[in-house]
Design a protein around this motif. Structure first.
Motif, mmCIF file in Angstrom:
data_model
loop_
_atom_site.group_PDB
_atom_site.id
_atom_site.type_symbol
_atom_site.label_atom_id
_atom_site.label_comp_id
_atom_site.label_asym_id
_atom_site.label_seq_id
_atom_site.Cartn_x
_atom_site.Cartn_y
_atom_site.Cartn_z
ATOM 1 N N PRO A 9 12.690 2.792 2.081
ATOM 2 C CA PRO A 9 12.411 3.362 0.755
ATOM 3 C C PRO A 9 12.451 4.885 0.708
ATOM 4 O O PRO A 9 12.735 5.462 -0.342
ATOM 5 C CB PRO A 9 10.996 2.838 0.452
ATOM 6 N N LEU A 10 12.201 5.535 1.856
ATOM 7 C CA LEU A 10 12.226 6.996 1.909
ATOM 8 C C LEU A 10 12.344 7.437 3.358
ATOM 9 O O LEU A 10 12.152 6.649 4.288
ATOM 10 C CB LEU A 10 10.962 7.584 1.265
ATOM 11 N N ALA A 232 9.537 6.507 -5.029
ATOM 12 C CA ALA A 232 9.954 5.779 -3.822
ATOM 13 C C ALA A 232 8.775 5.093 -3.142
ATOM 14 O O ALA A 232 8.960 4.178 -2.343
ATOM 15 C CB ALA A 232 10.635 6.726 -2.838
ATOM 16 N N VAL A 233 7.559 5.555 -3.466
ATOM 17 C CA VAL A 233 6.357 4.956 -2.890
ATOM 18 C C VAL A 233 5.766 3.974 -3.888
ATOM 19 O O VAL A 233 5.523 4.328 -5.046
ATOM 20 C CB VAL A 233 5.314 6.037 -2.525
ATOM 21 N N GLU A 243 -0.803 1.244 4.753
ATOM 22 C CA GLU A 243 -0.191 -0.079 4.743
ATOM 23 C C GLU A 243 1.268 -0.003 4.288
ATOM 24 O O GLU A 243 2.103 -0.789 4.741
ATOM 25 C CB GLU A 243 -0.978 -1.016 3.816
ATOM 26 N N PHE A 244 1.579 0.923 3.394
ATOM 27 C CA PHE A 244 2.970 1.123 2.985
ATOM 28 C C PHE A 244 3.796 1.565 4.190
ATOM 29 O O PHE A 244 4.905 1.053 4.426
ATOM 30 C CB PHE A 244 3.037 2.184 1.876
ATOM 31 N N HIS A 248 6.722 -1.018 5.654
ATOM 32 C CA HIS A 248 8.082 -0.685 5.230
ATOM 33 C C HIS A 248 8.767 0.437 6.018
ATOM 34 O O HIS A 248 9.982 0.620 5.873
ATOM 35 C CB HIS A 248 8.076 -0.293 3.746
ATOM 36 N N LEU A 249 8.029 1.185 6.838
ATOM 37 C CA LEU A 249 8.621 2.383 7.434
ATOM 38 C C LEU A 249 8.477 2.482 8.946
ATOM 39 O O LEU A 249 9.065 3.384 9.542
ATOM 40 C CB LEU A 249 7.971 3.638 6.810
#
Length: 347
Positions: A9-10, A232-233, A243-244, A248-249
């Motif tokens: 996402p970023l 993007a978040v 947790e993001f 996802h990263l």
């Protein structure tokens, strides 16, 4: 066959530059059902095994629970064929009947299990990985090896199957074992992999949140620091932005080579080589699921055209392997010498 992980996402290093030097390469293996030969990198396929080399057996004691063990490998294959046939009928004719009387009778009989085996137990082929398909293995194994093979005993030791690893040179295998032995029973049918082929893909990973410094953990937990990334978040992560990062990263889900260790069942623990004390490195992850409801952003682009989360328990499970009710087995090896004992962790 190919599988492509969607862009993250970023760029997390733009927001947190301290992560940049912690980047590692991982090779996502993307196992999908297929018909592998001994010359393929695969899960649950036939192994390139020398005819003059004894097939590995487990001679450790196995604790017996109940009158019988589980079904045999062939029983499991038949039960899975029946299950696939039932699912196909359910799709075509939702009102049923879905199972034939013969299938029901056979399934009832097979699910009763087989007698507990006596003596050494033949190990099951789990995976083989050719260096030509997964070049990252060249930096992890012995310099002369170009093939990694994984087998395990299909009985718990004490809570999971006991694995063994073999590194070998393909050129040295001239006569191939045609019909390796199979165990007479499995403790759990989930320990028998369905045949799958790999679609290797290299990606970049960052450490699990729990392996970061306290300073970085505090920064990643500060919602204000994420605002520079705008939309993007996912704003639903505002109460817990770490947790993001985690979902996802950082560490990719699924079967993979290298990268960073995943943690979830326990906090990070030391992984010191028992031979020399050096910190060990991730080699191979065997996963119960390729992604789940929290990590759907890792689902390959090619898979998102259909059901974004293939059904099953656990979901997105293409290999049939389920460990510790949905966790994974991670192998770690010593960077000083691949000949030193390996370590496996369930996470």
């Amino acid at each position: 066959m190919s599988r492509t992980t969607p862009p993250r996402p970023l760029d997390v290093t733009a927001l947190f530059p301290q992560l940049a030097p912690l980047a590692r390469t991982a090779t996502r293996l993307h196992p999908r059902p297929g018909s592998p030969s001994v010359h393929d990198s695969s899960v649950g396929g036939p192994l390139l095994w020398p005819a003059d080399e004894p097939w590995p057996h487990c001679d450790e004691p196995h604790e017996e629970y109940g009158a019988n063990a589980g079904p045999s490998p062939e029983d499991v294959r038949l039960l899975r064929r029946h299950r696939a046939a039932i699912e196909e009928r359910r799709r075509r004719e939702p009102q049923g009947p879905w199972a034939t009387p013969e299938e029901l009778a056979t399934d009832t009989r097979l699910q009763a299990g087989r007698p507990w085996p006596e003596g050494p137990v033949a190990m099951l082929p789990v995976a083989q990985l050719y260096v030509r398909d997964i070049p990252q293995l060249r930096t992890l194994g012995p310099s002369e090896a170009d093939l990694l093979q994984v087998l395990w005993c299909p009985f718990d030791h004490p809570a999971n199957p006991r694995p063994v690893l073999f590194w070998r040179s393909v050129a040295e295998v001239t006569d191939i074992l045609g019909a390796p032995p199979e165990p007479s029973a499995l403790q759990f049918s989930d320990y028998l992999p369905d045949p799958c082929l790999f679609a290797p893909e290299q990606i970049t990973e960052y450490p699990n949140f729990l392996e970061l410094s306290k300073e970085l953990q505090e920064q990643l937990s500060d919602w204000n620091r994420w605002q520079a990334a705008g939309s993007a978040v996912d704003s639903s992560y505002e109460p817990a932005p770490d947790e993001f990062y985690l979902n996802h990263l950082s560490v990719s889900p699924g079967w993979k080579v290298g990268g960073w260790s995943n943690w979830g069942l326990t906090d990070p623990m030391p992984r010191r080589c028992p031979a020399c004390g050096t910190e060990m490195e991730p080699l191979l992850t065997i996963a119960s699921t390729e992604w789940d409801g929290g990590t759907e952003s890792w689902a390959p682009i090619e898979d998102q055209a259909g059901d974004p989360l293939p059904p099953g328990n656990p979901p997105a499970n293409f290999t049939g392997v389920v460990l510790a009710r949905g966790y994974g087995m991670q192998f770690h090896i010593c960077p000083v010498s691949p000949e030193h004992p390996f370590m496996e962790l369930i996470q």
